[in-house]
Design a protein around this motif. Structure first.
Motif, mmCIF file in Angstrom:
data_model
loop_
_atom_site.group_PDB
_atom_site.id
_atom_site.type_symbol
_atom_site.label_atom_id
_atom_site.label_comp_id
_atom_site.label_asym_id
_atom_site.label_seq_id
_atom_site.Cartn_x
_atom_site.Cartn_y
_atom_site.Cartn_z
ATOM 1 N N GLY A 105 0.814 -1.293 0.106
ATOM 2 C CA GLY A 105 -0.038 -0.049 -0.060
ATOM 3 C C GLY A 105 0.996 1.333 -0.102
ATOM 4 O O GLY A 105 0.207 2.395 -0.229
ATOM 5 N N ALA A 106 2.104 1.046 0.113
ATOM 6 C CA ALA A 106 3.077 2.231 -0.052
ATOM 7 C C ALA A 106 4.218 2.144 -0.800
ATOM 8 O O ALA A 106 4.651 0.842 -0.867
ATOM 9 C CB ALA A 106 3.553 2.634 1.405
ATOM 10 N N SER A 107 4.885 2.989 -1.586
ATOM 11 C CA SER A 107 5.936 2.824 -2.230
ATOM 12 C C SER A 107 7.058 3.895 -1.979
ATOM 13 O O SER A 107 6.938 4.953 -1.404
ATOM 14 C CB SER A 107 5.498 3.137 -3.915
ATOM 15 N N TYR A 108 8.433 3.648 -2.295
ATOM 16 C CA TYR A 108 9.454 4.273 -2.134
ATOM 17 C C TYR A 108 10.376 4.093 -3.240
ATOM 18 O O TYR A 108 10.876 2.662 -3.400
ATOM 19 C CB TYR A 108 9.946 3.944 -0.906
ATOM 20 N N ASP A 109 10.858 4.952 -4.001
ATOM 21 C CA ASP A 109 11.838 4.808 -5.195
ATOM 22 C C ASP A 109 11.431 3.792 -6.221
ATOM 23 O O ASP A 109 12.120 2.745 -6.559
ATOM 24 C CB ASP A 109 13.194 4.572 -4.425
ATOM 25 N N GLY A 110 10.039 3.766 -6.509
ATOM 26 C CA GLY A 110 9.594 2.953 -7.456
ATOM 27 C C GLY A 110 9.386 1.482 -7.102
ATOM 28 O O GLY A 110 8.665 0.816 -7.647
ATOM 29 N N ALA A 111 9.360 1.177 -5.642
ATOM 30 C CA ALA A 111 9.170 -0.300 -5.155
ATOM 31 C C ALA A 111 8.210 0.042 -4.141
ATOM 32 O O ALA A 111 8.163 0.840 -3.250
ATOM 33 C CB ALA A 111 10.417 -0.883 -5.085
ATOM 34 N N GLU A 112 7.766 -1.087 -3.620
ATOM 35 C CA GLU A 112 6.918 -1.238 -2.283
ATOM 36 C C GLU A 112 7.865 -0.795 -1.213
ATOM 37 O O GLU A 112 8.900 -0.907 -1.060
ATOM 38 C CB GLU A 112 6.223 -2.400 -2.043
ATOM 39 N N SER A 113 7.306 -0.150 -0.141
ATOM 40 C CA SER A 113 7.834 0.309 1.112
ATOM 41 C C SER A 113 8.296 -0.926 1.971
ATOM 42 O O SER A 113 7.580 -2.154 1.995
ATOM 43 C CB SER A 113 7.187 1.192 1.951
ATOM 44 N N SER A 114 9.401 -1.140 2.526
ATOM 45 C CA SER A 114 9.797 -2.374 3.365
ATOM 46 C C SER A 114 10.396 -1.925 4.651
ATOM 47 O O SER A 114 11.031 -0.887 4.867
ATOM 48 C CB SER A 114 10.589 -3.263 2.612
ATOM 49 N N TYR A 115 10.072 -2.425 5.712
ATOM 50 C CA TYR A 115 10.459 -1.994 6.966
ATOM 51 C C TYR A 115 10.971 -3.198 7.911
ATOM 52 O O TYR A 115 10.836 -4.264 7.602
ATOM 53 C CB TYR A 115 9.026 -1.758 7.890
ATOM 54 N N LEU A 116 12.036 -2.836 8.637
ATOM 55 C CA LEU A 116 12.581 -3.814 9.553
ATOM 56 C C LEU A 116 11.973 -3.513 11.172
ATOM 57 O O LEU A 116 11.977 -2.414 11.620
ATOM 58 C CB LEU A 116 14.264 -3.205 9.627
ATOM 59 N N VAL A 117 11.364 -4.672 11.466
ATOM 60 C CA VAL A 117 10.694 -4.631 12.649
ATOM 61 C C VAL A 117 11.243 -5.675 13.704
ATOM 62 O O VAL A 117 11.107 -6.908 13.475
ATOM 63 C CB VAL A 117 9.141 -5.109 12.659
ATOM 64 N N PRO A 118 11.986 -5.170 14.680
ATOM 65 C CA PRO A 118 12.498 -6.177 15.560
ATOM 66 C C PRO A 118 11.599 -6.469 16.670
ATOM 67 O O PRO A 118 10.866 -5.556 17.037
ATOM 68 C CB PRO A 118 13.892 -5.548 16.296
ATOM 69 N N MET A 119 11.308 -7.579 16.940
ATOM 70 C CA MET A 119 10.274 -8.138 17.964
ATOM 71 C C MET A 119 10.644 -9.120 18.829
ATOM 72 O O MET A 119 11.582 -9.949 18.517
ATOM 73 C CB MET A 119 9.086 -8.817 17.148
ATOM 74 N N THR A 120 10.237 -9.007 20.194
ATOM 75 C CA THR A 120 10.375 -10.018 21.105
ATOM 76 C C THR A 120 9.226 -10.701 21.486
ATOM 77 O O THR A 120 7.946 -9.888 21.449
ATOM 78 C CB THR A 120 11.130 -9.577 22.541
ATOM 79 N N TYR A 121 9.113 -12.047 21.878
ATOM 80 C CA TYR A 121 8.152 -12.798 22.287
ATOM 81 C C TYR A 121 8.333 -13.298 23.713
ATOM 82 O O TYR A 121 9.204 -13.854 23.894
ATOM 83 C CB TYR A 121 7.816 -13.910 21.060
ATOM 84 N N ARG A 122 7.263 -12.870 24.385
ATOM 85 C CA ARG A 122 7.601 -13.121 25.852
ATOM 86 C C ARG A 122 6.145 -14.060 26.510
ATOM 87 O O ARG A 122 5.274 -13.740 25.844
ATOM 88 C CB ARG A 122 7.721 -11.815 26.674
ATOM 89 N N GLY A 123 6.652 -14.818 27.440
ATOM 90 C CA GLY A 123 5.430 -15.400 28.115
ATOM 91 C C GLY A 123 4.803 -14.605 29.169
ATOM 92 O O GLY A 123 3.612 -15.184 29.737
ATOM 93 N N ALA A 124 5.182 -13.441 29.575
ATOM 94 C CA ALA A 124 4.619 -12.610 30.600
ATOM 95 C C ALA A 124 5.040 -11.274 30.179
ATOM 96 O O ALA A 124 5.959 -10.920 29.369
ATOM 97 C CB ALA A 124 5.245 -12.909 31.865
ATOM 98 N N PRO A 125 4.387 -10.271 30.687
ATOM 99 C CA PRO A 125 4.743 -8.783 30.441
ATOM 100 C C PRO A 125 6.015 -8.438 30.769
ATOM 101 O O PRO A 125 6.602 -8.917 31.689
ATOM 102 C CB PRO A 125 3.504 -8.024 31.017
ATOM 103 N N LEU A 126 6.579 -7.412 29.976
ATOM 104 C CA LEU A 126 7.782 -6.985 30.377
ATOM 105 C C LEU A 126 7.720 -5.613 30.986
ATOM 106 O O LEU A 126 7.028 -4.664 30.555
ATOM 107 C CB LEU A 126 8.912 -6.616 28.871
ATOM 108 N N GLN A 127 8.221 -5.869 32.266
ATOM 109 C CA GLN A 127 7.903 -4.658 33.320
ATOM 110 C C GLN A 127 8.500 -3.269 32.595
ATOM 111 O O GLN A 127 9.628 -3.364 32.155
ATOM 112 C CB GLN A 127 8.376 -4.819 34.489
ATOM 113 N N GLY A 128 7.574 -2.475 32.818
ATOM 114 C CA GLY A 128 8.021 -0.943 32.353
ATOM 115 C C GLY A 128 8.062 -0.684 30.739
ATOM 116 O O GLY A 128 8.630 0.287 30.577
ATOM 117 N N ALA A 129 7.336 -1.589 29.988
ATOM 118 C CA ALA A 129 7.612 -1.498 28.741
ATOM 119 C C ALA A 129 6.315 -1.318 28.039
ATOM 120 O O ALA A 129 5.960 -1.700 26.978
ATOM 121 C CB ALA A 129 8.507 -2.658 28.061
#
Length: 211
Positions: A62-86
């Motif tokens: 749905g978005a383009s950059y320099d003639g191509a679709e936009s691409s994003y780097l998304v670092p993610m973490t997966y936890r079994g309980a909430p991360l305090q303060g985040a």
């Protein structure tokens, strides 16, 4: 090595990111929202085995950059309980078919991801394949000859239109390129796949030493 479970996620990662991405300052799409697909990425291992760490590349039809679709780097973490303060870093929660409820975070705010990213840059850790257990991802290249980052603690995280800066307690800043563009110059570089099936290499992380 972390075991990768090939199972269901409800909602999926892409569904979580579809809701989350438009609120980021580096998002290039319009008001209609993103149309996302997975385009690449890699994983890192948590030595303690409790936190999933993934650097996902998603492309937005749905978005383009320099003639191509936009691409994003998304670092993610997966936890079994909430991360305090985040609470502000929470992307959402999902139900994992094997592990149950998982809390999904923007990994730039997670000390486990930042510590392992520093270890990757220092050469103390290896990038792992995104979807295969116990397999090194050789598409990820590290070119860093500065002072070792060591045990990296987070002092501050700043999102801007150009990406995310993670200031470490040592004074060094790790700048993550969020809206990806082909080119060189990164201390960590990787590849992703465009809609035409071509592969593109780009900087993922740039290290700015402290004063």
């Amino acid at each position: 090595m972390a075991e990768i479970h090939h199972t269901t996620l409800k909602p999926t990662k892409l569904e979580l990111l579809t809701d989350w991405l438009p609120g980021r300052p580096w998002y290039r799409g319009g008001p209609e929202g993103p149309r996302l697909s997975k385009a690449g990425g890699f994983r890192l291992d948590d030595p303690e085995g409790g936190v999933g760490i993934e650097f996902m590349v998603v492309s937005d039809a749905g978005a383009s950059y320099d003639g191509a679709e936009s691409s994003y780097l998304v670092p993610m973490t997966y936890r079994g309980a909430p991360l305090q303060g985040a609470d502000e870093a929470l992307i959402g929660t999902t139900e994992h078919g094997v592990l149950g409820k998982r809390w999904v975070y923007d990994g730039c705010h997670d000390p486990v991801l930042v510590g392992e990213l520093a270890a990757l840059i220092d050469g103390r850790a290896k990038a792992q394949a995104q979807s295969v257990s116990d397999q090194e991802d050789r598409d990820i290249r590290v070119a860093y000859e500065g002072a070792p980052l060591g045990a990296a603690g987070i002092e501050a995280v700043t999102d801007t239109e150009s990406g995310t800066g993670i200031r470490l307690t040592s004074g060094t800043t790790l700048r993550l390129v969020r809206a990806l563009a082909p080119g060189g110059g990164g201390h960590v570089t990787g590849v992703w796949q465009r809609a035409d099936a071509s592969q593109v290499r780009a900087p993922f992380v740039i290290v700015h030493p402290g004063a």
